[in-house]
Design a protein around this motif. Structure first.
Motif, PDB file in Angstrom:
ATOM      1  N   ARG A  88      -6.939   1.029  -2.751  1.00  0.00           N
ATOM      2  CA  ARG A  88      -6.692   1.447  -4.127  1.00  0.00           C
ATOM      3  C   ARG A  88      -7.323   2.789  -4.506  1.00  0.00           C
ATOM      4  O   ARG A  88      -6.900   3.414  -5.479  1.00  0.00           O
ATOM      5  N   SER A  89      -8.338   3.226  -3.812  1.00  0.00           N
ATOM      6  CA  SER A  89      -9.057   4.432  -4.239  1.00  0.00           C
ATOM      7  C   SER A  89      -8.253   5.686  -3.930  1.00  0.00           C
ATOM      8  O   SER A  89      -7.385   5.707  -3.045  1.00  0.00           O
ATOM      9  N   SER A  90      -8.537   6.753  -4.668  1.00  0.00           N
ATOM     10  CA  SER A  90      -7.805   8.016  -4.522  1.00  0.00           C
ATOM     11  C   SER A  90      -7.985   8.620  -3.136  1.00  0.00           C
ATOM     12  O   SER A  90      -7.155   9.427  -2.699  1.00  0.00           O
ATOM     13  N   ARG A  91      -9.027   8.235  -2.448  1.00  0.00           N
ATOM     14  CA  ARG A  91      -9.272   8.738  -1.095  1.00  0.00           C
ATOM     15  C   ARG A  91      -8.069   8.455  -0.178  1.00  0.00           C
ATOM     16  O   ARG A  91      -7.780   9.211   0.754  1.00  0.00           O
TER      17      ARG A  91
ATOM     18  N   ASN B  11      -0.635  -3.135  -5.882  1.00  0.00           N
ATOM     19  CA  ASN B  11      -1.604  -2.950  -4.798  1.00  0.00           C
ATOM     20  C   ASN B  11      -1.178  -3.612  -3.500  1.00  0.00           C
ATOM     21  O   ASN B  11      -2.021  -4.005  -2.701  1.00  0.00           O
TER      22      ASN B  11
ATOM     23  N   ASP C 268      -4.816   8.147  -1.183  1.00  0.00           N
ATOM     24  CA  ASP C 268      -3.539   8.481  -1.818  1.00  0.00           C
ATOM     25  C   ASP C 268      -2.550   9.104  -0.832  1.00  0.00           C
ATOM     26  O   ASP C 268      -1.375   8.706  -0.773  1.00  0.00           O
ATOM     27  N   VAL C 269      -2.985  10.086  -0.071  1.00  0.00           N
ATOM     28  CA  VAL C 269      -2.094  10.758   0.880  1.00  0.00           C
ATOM     29  C   VAL C 269      -1.614   9.773   1.934  1.00  0.00           C
ATOM     30  O   VAL C 269      -0.431   9.746   2.285  1.00  0.00           O
TER      31      VAL C 269
ATOM     32  N   CYS D  83      -1.251   6.545   1.632  1.00  0.00           N
ATOM     33  CA  CYS D  83      -0.287   5.607   1.044  1.00  0.00           C
ATOM     34  C   CYS D  83       1.064   6.274   0.792  1.00  0.00           C
ATOM     35  O   CYS D  83       2.104   5.624   0.909  1.00  0.00           O
ATOM     36  N   GLN D  84       1.061   7.563   0.469  1.00  0.00           N
ATOM     37  CA  GLN D  84       2.326   8.282   0.288  1.00  0.00           C
ATOM     38  C   GLN D  84       3.061   8.424   1.610  1.00  0.00           C
ATOM     39  O   GLN D  84       4.282   8.240   1.684  1.00  0.00           O
TER      40      GLN D  84
END
Length: 256
Positions: A154-157, A55, A159-160, A162-163
């Protein structure tokens, strides 16, 4: 002599030794997410390494060393030639091993100890290591601690977002533009960012710019180029920002 090149596959956990040292030079490299049963001390006197943990992100510039505890998933990436030293400790044999990620300033004495231990033969008897390892841990725990880590949402919201962060030319947008990546209102983003990282988005963005600045400066990029890449209004504005966060000018920081 424990010197390896970038094409050598190495796993310290397969070596039955109290301390395993290596010296390596690598170019562009991505270790992938992995972990060790041994604790690891990494020091890169040349170049800069970036680490991704579960994280958080961390950069390791010259003059600093980072301790990674056993069983800590991490991914190391390098985009330029990096010379580094790595020490792996069997932590059952050393009570001094920290249980958390720690980054420290590397003094001349600590540097000399790391260089010496990195070139130890892997079958060196434990009793011949005792005095040097005791001095190493004394220097390590007495060294000034640094904090060049960045917590990640950390939440999937996110994800993009963080990528995209892993791309070389990524620059975190202003909060008003972050909605394009996340698909939520600025109010929702602000609340979630604070909850998930412990920082406001503005503070997080500034910390990201600091870590990226350290990474670029470690590649011997000119100050003017780094200032432009990170969207500062002028070189002087960037230098003032850097000094505010580190207490040193960019040149002083990189050259110790």
């Amino acid at each position: 002599m424990a010197f390896i090149d970038e094409n050598t596959r190495f796993d310290a956990d397969t070596i039955d030794a109290h301390v395993v040292g290596i010296a390596a030079e690598v170019g562009q490299h991505d270790s992938g997410m992995h972990q060790h049963t041994k604790g690891q001390l990494l020091y890169a006197p040349q170049g800069c390494m970036r680490f991704a943990f579960d994280n958080s992100l961390c950069v390791l510039p010259p003059t600093k060393a980072v301790w990674i505890p056993p069983h800590t998933p991490h991914r190391a990436t390098m985009t330029n030639v990096v010379a580094y030293r790595s020490l792996y400790f069997s932590c059952d044999d050393f009570e001094a091993c920290p249980t958390e990620i720690v980054m420290v300033e590397v003094s001349d004495l600590l540097k000399a100890l790391i260089n010496t231990m990195a070139l130890w033969p892997w079958d060196k008897p434990k009793e011949e290591m005792a005095l040097t390892t005791a001095l190493f841990w004394e220097c390590f725990h007495g060294a000034r601690r640094e904090q060049f880590q960045l917590p990640l949402p950390r939440s999937s919201r996110f994800d993009v977002f963080c990528q995209l962060m892993m791309k070389e030319d990524f620059l975190p947008p202003l909060l008003s533009k972050l909605t394009d990546y996340v698909g939520a209102s600025t109010k929702t983003i602000t609340r979630q960012f604070k909850t998930e990282t412990g920082m406001s988005y503005q503070d997080w963005r500034q910390q990201w710019r600091l870590l990226k600045a350290i990474e670029l400066l470690s590649q011997q990029r000119p100050v003017c180029e780094v200032a432009h890449a990170l969207d500062f209004s002028s070189d002087s504005a960037f230098i003032a920002f850097f000094k505010q966060h580190t207490g040193q000018t960019p040149r002083q920081f990189i050259h110790g």
